[in-house]
Write a protein that holds these residues in place. Structure first.
Motif, PDB file in Angstrom:
ATOM      1  N   MET A 293       0.357  -1.335   0.739  1.00  0.00           N
ATOM      2  CA  MET A 293       0.346  -0.339  -0.198  1.00  0.00           C
ATOM      3  C   MET A 293       0.029   0.958   0.066  1.00  0.00           C
ATOM      4  SD  MET A 293      -3.422  -1.047  -0.245  1.00  0.00           S
ATOM      5  CE  MET A 293      -3.001  -1.768  -1.415  1.00  0.00           C
ATOM      6  N   LEU A 294       2.226   1.154  -0.005  1.00  0.00           N
ATOM      7  CA  LEU A 294       2.793   1.576   0.264  1.00  0.00           C
ATOM      8  C   LEU A 294       2.673   3.358  -0.977  1.00  0.00           C
ATOM      9  CD1 LEU A 294       5.185   3.684   2.023  1.00  0.00           C
ATOM     10  CD2 LEU A 294       6.760   2.222   1.149  1.00  0.00           C
ATOM     11  N   ALA A 295       2.909   3.813  -0.753  1.00  0.00           N
ATOM     12  CA  ALA A 295       2.389   6.101  -1.710  1.00  0.00           C
ATOM     13  C   ALA A 295       1.325   4.816  -3.121  1.00  0.00           C
ATOM     14  CB  ALA A 295       4.016   5.756  -2.462  1.00  0.00           C
ATOM     15  N   ARG A 296       0.442   4.440  -3.043  1.00  0.00           N
ATOM     16  CA  ARG A 296      -0.296   3.997  -3.803  1.00  0.00           C
ATOM     17  C   ARG A 296      -1.552   4.510  -3.361  1.00  0.00           C
ATOM     18  NH1 ARG A 296       2.248   0.196  -7.547  1.00  0.00           N
ATOM     19  NH2 ARG A 296       3.013  -1.304  -6.453  1.00  0.00           N
ATOM     20  N   ASN A 297      -2.587   4.515  -4.624  1.00  0.00           N
ATOM     21  CA  ASN A 297      -3.954   5.156  -4.591  1.00  0.00           C
ATOM     22  C   ASN A 297      -4.868   4.052  -4.108  1.00  0.00           C
ATOM     23  OD1 ASN A 297      -2.692   7.896  -5.094  1.00  0.00           O
ATOM     24  ND2 ASN A 297      -1.950   7.553  -7.201  1.00  0.00           N
ATOM     25  N   VAL A 298      -5.835   4.607  -3.058  1.00  0.00           N
ATOM     26  CA  VAL A 298      -6.154   3.685  -2.819  1.00  0.00           C
ATOM     27  C   VAL A 298      -8.500   4.334  -2.045  1.00  0.00           C
ATOM     28  CG1 VAL A 298      -7.368   1.697  -1.081  1.00  0.00           C
ATOM     29  CG2 VAL A 298      -5.170   1.852  -1.615  1.00  0.00           C
ATOM     30  N   LEU A 299      -9.065   3.288  -3.152  1.00  0.00           N
ATOM     31  CA  LEU A 299     -10.744   4.111  -3.674  1.00  0.00           C
ATOM     32  C   LEU A 299     -11.090   3.389  -2.662  1.00  0.00           C
ATOM     33  CD1 LEU A 299     -12.661   5.858  -4.045  1.00  0.00           C
ATOM     34  CD2 LEU A 299     -13.103   4.085  -6.423  1.00  0.00           C
ATOM     35  N   VAL A 300     -11.608   3.485  -1.011  1.00  0.00           N
ATOM     36  CA  VAL A 300     -13.171   2.737  -0.569  1.00  0.00           C
ATOM     37  C   VAL A 300     -14.447   3.561  -1.250  1.00  0.00           C
ATOM     38  CG1 VAL A 300     -13.854   2.527   1.669  1.00  0.00           C
ATOM     39  CG2 VAL A 300     -11.232   2.588   1.239  1.00  0.00           C
ATOM     40  N   THR A 301     -14.855   2.465  -1.726  1.00  0.00           N
ATOM     41  CA  THR A 301     -16.235   3.135  -2.194  1.00  0.00           C
ATOM     42  C   THR A 301     -16.990   2.565  -0.759  1.00  0.00           C
ATOM     43  OG1 THR A 301     -16.990   0.580  -2.760  1.00  0.00           O
ATOM     44  CG2 THR A 301     -16.169   2.753  -4.572  1.00  0.00           C
ATOM     45  N   GLY A 302     -18.011   3.126  -0.384  1.00  0.00           N
ATOM     46  CA  GLY A 302     -19.300   2.530   1.199  1.00  0.00           C
ATOM     47  C   GLY A 302     -18.020   2.821   1.942  1.00  0.00           C
ATOM     48  N   ALA A 303     -17.665   3.541   2.313  1.00  0.00           N
ATOM     49  CA  ALA A 303     -16.343   4.209   3.441  1.00  0.00           C
ATOM     50  C   ALA A 303     -16.943   4.600   4.958  1.00  0.00           C
ATOM     51  CB  ALA A 303     -15.957   5.302   3.025  1.00  0.00           C
ATOM     52  N   SER A 304     -18.199   5.006   4.608  1.00  0.00           N
ATOM     53  CA  SER A 304     -19.181   5.082   5.978  1.00  0.00           C
ATOM     54  C   SER A 304     -19.465   3.747   6.770  1.00  0.00           C
ATOM     55  CB  SER A 304     -20.382   6.256   5.598  1.00  0.00           C
ATOM     56  OG  SER A 304     -21.594   5.239   5.627  1.00  0.00           O
ATOM     57  N   GLY A 305     -19.572   2.560   6.198  1.00  0.00           N
ATOM     58  CA  GLY A 305     -19.722   1.965   6.180  1.00  0.00           C
ATOM     59  C   GLY A 305     -18.810   0.906   7.470  1.00  0.00           C
ATOM     60  N   GLY A 306     -18.676  -0.243   8.658  1.00  0.00           N
ATOM     61  CA  GLY A 306     -18.351  -0.871   8.890  1.00  0.00           C
ATOM     62  C   GLY A 306     -16.486  -1.059   8.284  1.00  0.00           C
ATOM     63  N   VAL A 307     -17.184  -2.526   7.027  1.00  0.00           N
ATOM     64  CA  VAL A 307     -16.435  -2.604   6.073  1.00  0.00           C
ATOM     65  C   VAL A 307     -15.360  -1.406   5.372  1.00  0.00           C
ATOM     66  CG1 VAL A 307     -15.066  -3.597   4.019  1.00  0.00           C
ATOM     67  CG2 VAL A 307     -16.815  -4.897   5.637  1.00  0.00           C
ATOM     68  N   GLY A 308     -15.723  -0.009   5.203  1.00  0.00           N
ATOM     69  CA  GLY A 308     -15.342   1.079   4.948  1.00  0.00           C
ATOM     70  C   GLY A 308     -14.368   1.542   5.791  1.00  0.00           C
ATOM     71  N   ARG A 309     -15.122   1.696   7.354  1.00  0.00           N
ATOM     72  CA  ARG A 309     -13.949   2.552   8.050  1.00  0.00           C
ATOM     73  C   ARG A 309     -12.581   1.889   8.503  1.00  0.00           C
ATOM     74  NH1 ARG A 309     -16.334   7.124   9.995  1.00  0.00           N
ATOM     75  NH2 ARG A 309     -18.567   7.849   9.376  1.00  0.00           N
ATOM     76  N   PHE A 310     -13.087   1.033   8.860  1.00  0.00           N
ATOM     77  CA  PHE A 310     -11.410  -0.246   9.089  1.00  0.00           C
ATOM     78  C   PHE A 310     -10.770  -0.427   7.428  1.00  0.00           C
ATOM     79  CE2 PHE A 310     -14.605  -3.029  11.816  1.00  0.00           C
ATOM     80  CZ  PHE A 310     -13.808  -2.393  12.967  1.00  0.00           C
ATOM     81  N   ALA A 311     -11.158  -0.437   6.355  1.00  0.00           N
ATOM     82  CA  ALA A 311     -10.638   0.033   4.841  1.00  0.00           C
ATOM     83  C   ALA A 311      -9.238   1.434   5.091  1.00  0.00           C
ATOM     84  CB  ALA A 311     -11.028  -0.654   4.056  1.00  0.00           C
ATOM     85  N   VAL A 312     -10.645   2.493   5.544  1.00  0.00           N
ATOM     86  CA  VAL A 312      -9.796   3.594   5.628  1.00  0.00           C
ATOM     87  C   VAL A 312      -8.877   3.566   6.432  1.00  0.00           C
ATOM     88  CG1 VAL A 312     -10.374   6.110   5.965  1.00  0.00           C
ATOM     89  CG2 VAL A 312     -11.918   5.311   4.348  1.00  0.00           C
ATOM     90  N   GLN A 313      -8.709   3.458   7.360  1.00  0.00           N
ATOM     91  CA  GLN A 313      -8.136   3.594   8.507  1.00  0.00           C
ATOM     92  C   GLN A 313      -6.711   2.209   8.195  1.00  0.00           C
ATOM     93  OE1 GLN A 313      -9.398   3.601  13.016  1.00  0.00           O
ATOM     94  NE2 GLN A 313     -10.540   2.745  11.817  1.00  0.00           N
ATOM     95  N   LEU A 314      -6.670   1.349   7.481  1.00  0.00           N
ATOM     96  CA  LEU A 314      -5.540   0.459   7.366  1.00  0.00           C
ATOM     97  C   LEU A 314      -5.042   0.573   6.397  1.00  0.00           C
ATOM     98  CD1 LEU A 314      -7.267  -3.222   8.033  1.00  0.00           C
ATOM     99  CD2 LEU A 314      -6.130  -1.623   9.652  1.00  0.00           C
ATOM    100  N   ALA A 315      -5.682   0.836   5.194  1.00  0.00           N
ATOM    101  CA  ALA A 315      -4.955   2.290   3.661  1.00  0.00           C
ATOM    102  C   ALA A 315      -4.294   2.364   4.328  1.00  0.00           C
ATOM    103  CB  ALA A 315      -5.558   1.983   2.836  1.00  0.00           C
ATOM    104  N   ALA A 316      -4.471   3.460   5.446  1.00  0.00           N
ATOM    105  CA  ALA A 316      -3.568   4.871   5.678  1.00  0.00           C
ATOM    106  C   ALA A 316      -2.421   4.529   6.225  1.00  0.00           C
ATOM    107  CB  ALA A 316      -4.726   6.032   6.004  1.00  0.00           C
ATOM    108  N   LEU A 317      -2.402   3.636   7.195  1.00  0.00           N
ATOM    109  CA  LEU A 317      -1.785   3.047   7.999  1.00  0.00           C
ATOM    110  C   LEU A 317      -0.915   2.270   6.829  1.00  0.00           C
ATOM    111  CD1 LEU A 317      -3.561   0.923  11.338  1.00  0.00           C
ATOM    112  CD2 LEU A 317      -1.943   3.304  11.440  1.00  0.00           C
ATOM    113  N   ALA A 318      -0.750   1.607   6.867  1.00  0.00           N
ATOM    114  CA  ALA A 318       0.029   1.324   5.766  1.00  0.00           C
ATOM    115  C   ALA A 318       0.705   1.581   4.520  1.00  0.00           C
ATOM    116  CB  ALA A 318      -0.519  -0.295   4.620  1.00  0.00           C
ATOM    117  N   GLY A 319       0.216   3.692   4.455  1.00  0.00           N
ATOM    118  CA  GLY A 319       0.935   4.216   3.729  1.00  0.00           C
ATOM    119  C   GLY A 319       0.435   4.706   2.545  1.00  0.00           C
ATOM    120  N   ALA A 320      -0.850   4.419   2.684  1.00  0.00           N
ATOM    121  CA  ALA A 320      -1.164   4.480   1.028  1.00  0.00           C
ATOM    122  C   ALA A 320      -2.571   5.886   0.922  1.00  0.00           C
ATOM    123  CB  ALA A 320      -2.995   3.512   1.103  1.00  0.00           C
TER     124      ALA A 320
END
Length: 302
Positions: free
Chosen positions: A130-157
């Motif tokens: 994920m480092l320096a990658r561009n990641v799109l999370v759809t449905g980001a306000s839901g449960g999976v989405g909110r976890f995905a936003v955090q985890l992708a950011a933690l990994a450097g995306a």
């Protein structure tokens, strides 16, 4: 023993029933359930499970009796159940592979929300760097989405969060989203990875925003719509792009442990948007269907 079982009638999707006490096998622990976590799919598509079966996959509680073969956590341990069968009951017999030990300082109710949503996000994001990658999370306000936003950011995306309307993106920038959108129209960026929880026409639009060599992971169909691709949309030159389905139901104990460790370290926030008594399961399920909850729903077993 009380449990929530599958109900195929109009009164469903689940109802309370008295069921037999679980009898653990040698490799199973007996767990007293304290909290359950609800997921959209298991309630919306309940016809996929047998009527009368104990339902639910995510929960948390305390080990009453450790597995007799010595595997898994000891008696008295606080544990999270993720993607486990028959989880919504007062007591559950469960194999050690479906359990994660909850560290001190982590709320047991928060641990019940990690299972399907957190593990899904983690497994998808681990498919590539994920480092320096561009990641799109759809449905980001839901449960999976909110976890995905955090985890992708933690990994450097560099994370873009797509939500269904104004107000639904509240708090996502604080979780790590660099940009919060309500529409992909006019988006100039190309995404190396798309984690799509919505499906339908949005999937086709997200495919059009995928970079060369990128992957679109389908992890949900919350829209309930079919997906139709315009003529020629699936043809292209350059490094191949991929669409990947998701259906990994292997025991997630290791991933639960990783997620719980991040929560304990203060690096991952558990997005519980509604908390209540499990007697309120009908109202909670309707709130999930109506999309009035931001994040996860956790109910206390009392």
């Amino acid at each position: 023993m009380r449990a929530l079982v599958v109900d195929h009638t109009e009164a469903g999707p689940v109802r309370f029933a008295d069921v037999d006490e679980p009898v653990p096998s040698d490799g199973e622990a007996l767990v007293e359930i304290r909290h359950i976590g609800l997921n959209f799919g298991e309630l919306k598509y309940v016809e996929q499970w047998p009527s009368g079966a104990v339902h639910g996959h995510d929960a948390s509680g305390v080990v009453l009796r450790a597995a007799s073969d010595g595997s898994g956590p000891p008696e008295g341990a606080r544990v999270a159940l993720g993607v486990a069968p028959y989880a919504w009951a007062e007591r559950v017999a469960v194999g050690s592979g479906w359990l994660g030990t909850v560290p001190e300082g982590v709320d047991l109710a928060d641990a019940a929300a990690l299972g399907i949503a957190g593990v899904t996000a983690l497994r998808v994001l681990r498919t590539r760097s994920m480092l320096a990658r561009n990641v799109l999370v759809t449905g980001a306000s839901g449960g999976v989405g909110r976890f995905a936003v955090q985890l992708a950011a933690l990994a450097g995306a560099r994370v873009t969060a797509l939500v269904g309307g104004p107000g639904r993106g509240d708090g996502l920038r604080g979780l790590g989203a660099g940009e919060v959108l309500t529409d992909l129209a006019g988006t100039e960026g190309r995404f190396d990875l798309v984690l799509d929880t919505v499906g339908g026409s949005l999937t086709a639009r997200a495919w059009g925003s995928l970079a060369e060599g990128g992957t679109l992971h389908l992890v949900g169909t919350a829209s309930g719509e079919d997906t139709t691709f315009p003529s020629g949309a699936l043809f292209g030159f350059g490094e191949p792009r991929r669409i990947a389905t998701y259906g990994d139901l292997t025991p997630p104990g290791a991933e639960l442990t990783d997620l719980l460790g991040l929560v304990a370290a203060g690096r991952l926030t558990v997005p519980v948007g509604r908390r209540g008594d499990w007697k309120e399961v009908a109202e909670a399920a309707q709130a999930l269907f109506d999309r009035t909850v931001r994040g996860k729903i956790v109910l206390d077993v009392v």
